[in-house]
Design an enzyme around this catalytic site. Structure first.
Site, mmCIF file in Angstrom:
data_model
loop_
_atom_site.group_PDB
_atom_site.id
_atom_site.type_symbol
_atom_site.label_atom_id
_atom_site.label_comp_id
_atom_site.label_asym_id
_atom_site.label_seq_id
_atom_site.Cartn_x
_atom_site.Cartn_y
_atom_site.Cartn_z
ATOM 1 N N LYS A 283 0.694 3.238 3.587
ATOM 2 C CA LYS A 283 0.578 3.628 2.192
ATOM 3 C C LYS A 283 0.600 5.151 2.057
ATOM 4 O O LYS A 283 0.256 5.870 3.007
ATOM 5 C CB LYS A 283 -0.749 3.112 1.608
ATOM 6 C CG LYS A 283 -0.855 1.618 1.434
ATOM 7 C CD LYS A 283 -2.200 1.257 0.850
ATOM 8 C CE LYS A 283 -2.343 -0.250 0.664
ATOM 9 N NZ LYS A 283 -1.476 -0.753 -0.420
ATOM 10 N N ARG A 357 -1.243 -11.795 1.312
ATOM 11 C CA ARG A 357 -0.709 -13.154 1.187
ATOM 12 C C ARG A 357 -0.661 -13.863 2.546
ATOM 13 O O ARG A 357 -0.705 -15.093 2.607
ATOM 14 C CB ARG A 357 0.660 -13.118 0.520
ATOM 15 C CG ARG A 357 1.744 -12.379 1.278
ATOM 16 C CD ARG A 357 2.891 -11.935 0.369
ATOM 17 N NE ARG A 357 2.468 -10.832 -0.498
ATOM 18 C CZ ARG A 357 3.265 -10.284 -1.428
ATOM 19 N NH1 ARG A 357 4.482 -10.747 -1.619
ATOM 20 N NH2 ARG A 357 2.817 -9.297 -2.173
#
Length: 508
Positions: A283, A357
């Site tokens: 990130k 996920r």
């Protein structure tokens, strides 16, 4: 952990009021502000003094307003002053308005250095609200507004006086039960906020698992922690792949509250990435510190279980929290890796920052193996949800219309609103893989929906399932008197209200 609670007690008519610092009275907003019902019968001098303040325009009744007012000496034995608080318009007095009023009132008491108060606000009753719901909402707002996360700040040598005792006058026969229920719910939210606000060097998958074990001390909750050995044995390769780059091994936490007989359980699944660097798909540095909040879904599930431990409702609820740290290292998973998940689906990992996920998928497979009445998962899953809904609504998707409608209804009541997004078949095309069965990211558009489509591959079709994306509502919410900076604790009250509703239906 947080220890800023105050005592709430219930008084009956005729009780001694002189020991309190103030009497709290509500003012309705309108062309001519009006005192809440019940004041006129207490004392004529009191009633006249308050009405003079209203006629002078010192307070209009708008929510958020407050006015300290010295009281005249009286034979009725009153506190030395009153605190008038705005209630807004009478026809807008719903549960969320009462929470806001409760939060503003607590802050007004603290700003006036009131330590002990007697409140008439417990007598308020919103139109069309069930018995006790008005008081519960008011108390929820009051409790939650007190929360501050200050574990790593120096304490004041001489702390400012703050509210310690709230006494409810004439709140009704159910008041004591409502107080107990409200406190249990609020403490569940506080627990979630504490977990989520904790820095990632303190709250790791291991320490989160230790917190879950602590919930089992009273005997109402059973907690089991799956270590890497058991995860490998069960083929939980999504959780293992996400956690393999960290020095702290991943865990899966399973908590049970089984007090509802032979009824099938409601299973809650919460994502807990205790820190999300993005992994190899690193990130940007800006705001990366907020990625300690990436365990907000798991934190909410622990908060629900903590509340159930205190409430001890006759319900069957199982909480599952996959916990991992997503870090880059020589051991970390790479873009292009293929993972065989616990249900046999092969996932091509194209972005290691779409890791939530992956851990949810394995947890959902286990949830479905428990023969549940329904499965609800909650996760700070996609930045796309923040772009779509901002910080004012949680994204809702799933495979069952009734379950989603149930969540929409309790979302309106609790002020934790959800907004349904479609899962048309065409969205599934975006996650088809040329290497595996599916890939963990789709095209740029509809990222929140394609993430839910990914999760749907790990839920059995006949099991009602709902997915809540709390990326925008987990932290950073503004404009509510009962929410401070940092974690909101979103989802705890929402899910508890759903559980309570199902409990009441079963008992009917």
């Amino acid at each position: 952990m947080n220890a800023q609670a105050f005592q709430v007690t219930c008084l009956q008519d005729g009780a001694d009021l002189t020991a309190a610092d103030a009497l709290i009275v509500g003012v309705f907003q309108g062309d001519e502000p009006q005192l809440q019902p019940g004041v006129e019968g207490m004392d004529k001098k009191l009633y006249k003094a308050m009405n003079r303040a209203l006629k002078a325009g010192w307070i209009t009744g708008k929510v958020g307003q407050s006015l300290p007012l010295p009281l005249p000496e009286s034979k009725a034995g009153l506190p030395p002053r009153a605190l008038l608080v705005g209630l807004g318009k009478r026809d807008k007095l719903d549960e969320e308005a009462l929470r806001q009023i409760g939060g503003h009132t607590l802050k007004a008491c603290d700003s006036q250095r009131m330590v002990s108060v007697i409140s008439l606000l417990g007598q308020l009753q919103g139109d069309d609200l069930e018995a006790g719901r008005s008081l519960q909402a008011l108390l929820e707002g009051t409790w939650l507004a007190r929360y501050r996360f200050a574990d790593y700040q120096k304490t004041e040598e001489e702390p400012k006086p703050r509210l310690q005792t709230l006494q409810l006058l004439g709140a009704g026969d159910q008041a004591e039960a409502v107080v107990a229920r409200s406190e249990a719910i609020a403490r569940g939210v506080w627990f979630t906020r504490d977990l989520c606000n904790s820095p990632a060097n303190v709250l790791t998958p291991k320490t989160l698992a230790d917190e879950a074990k602590g919930l089992a001390e009273n005997g109402n909750i059973k907690s089991v922690v799956w270590d890497t050995t058991r995860l490998r044995r069960k083929g939980m390769n999504g959780i293992l792949a996400v956690g393999q780059g960290s020095e702290v091994p991943p865990r899966m936490i399973v908590m049970e509250h089984l007090k509802g007989g032979d009824r099938p359980p409601l299973v809650l699944v919460g994502k807990a990435i205790t820190f999300d660097s993005g992994g190899i798909s690193l990130k940007p540095a800006a705001n990366m510190g907020d990625m300690k909040f990436d365990m907000s879904g798991g934190g909410a599930v622990l908060g629900v279980m903590k509340a159930l431990d205190a409430l001890n409702w006759p319900v069957n609820v199982i909480g599952i929290v996959p916990a991992a740290e997503n870090m880059p290292s020589g051991k970390a998973q790479r873009p292009g890796d293929v993972i065989k998940m616990s249900n046999g689906v092969h996932v091509e990992v194209l972005n290691t920052d779409a890791e939530g996920r992956l851990i949810l998928a394995d947890a959902l497979v286990h949830a479905c193996s428990l023969k549940p009445a329904a499965v609800i998962d909650m996760a700070t899953l996609t930045g796309a949800c923040v772009m779509a809904l901002g910080h004012n609504a949680t994204g809702l998707m799933g495979n069952d219309d009734d379950l989603q409608s149930e969540l929409e209804a309790v979302g309106k009541l609790t002020g934790e609103r959800v907004w349904r997004l479609p899962m048309f078949d065409e969205y599934q095309d975006q996650i088809k893989s040329k290497v595996g069965d599916i890939k963990n990211v789709g095209e740029r558009g509809a990222g929140t929906i394609t993430a839910a489509c990914f999760l749907s591959h790990f839920v059995e079709e006949e099991i009602p399932w709902a997915h809540l994306d709390i990326a925008g509502t987990g932290w950073g919410v503004k404009g509510k008197s009962y929410i401070d900076d940092g974690s909101v604790g979103v989802g705890v009250r929402l899910l508890l209200r759903l559980i309570e509703g199902r409990m009441q239906e079963a008992e009917a």
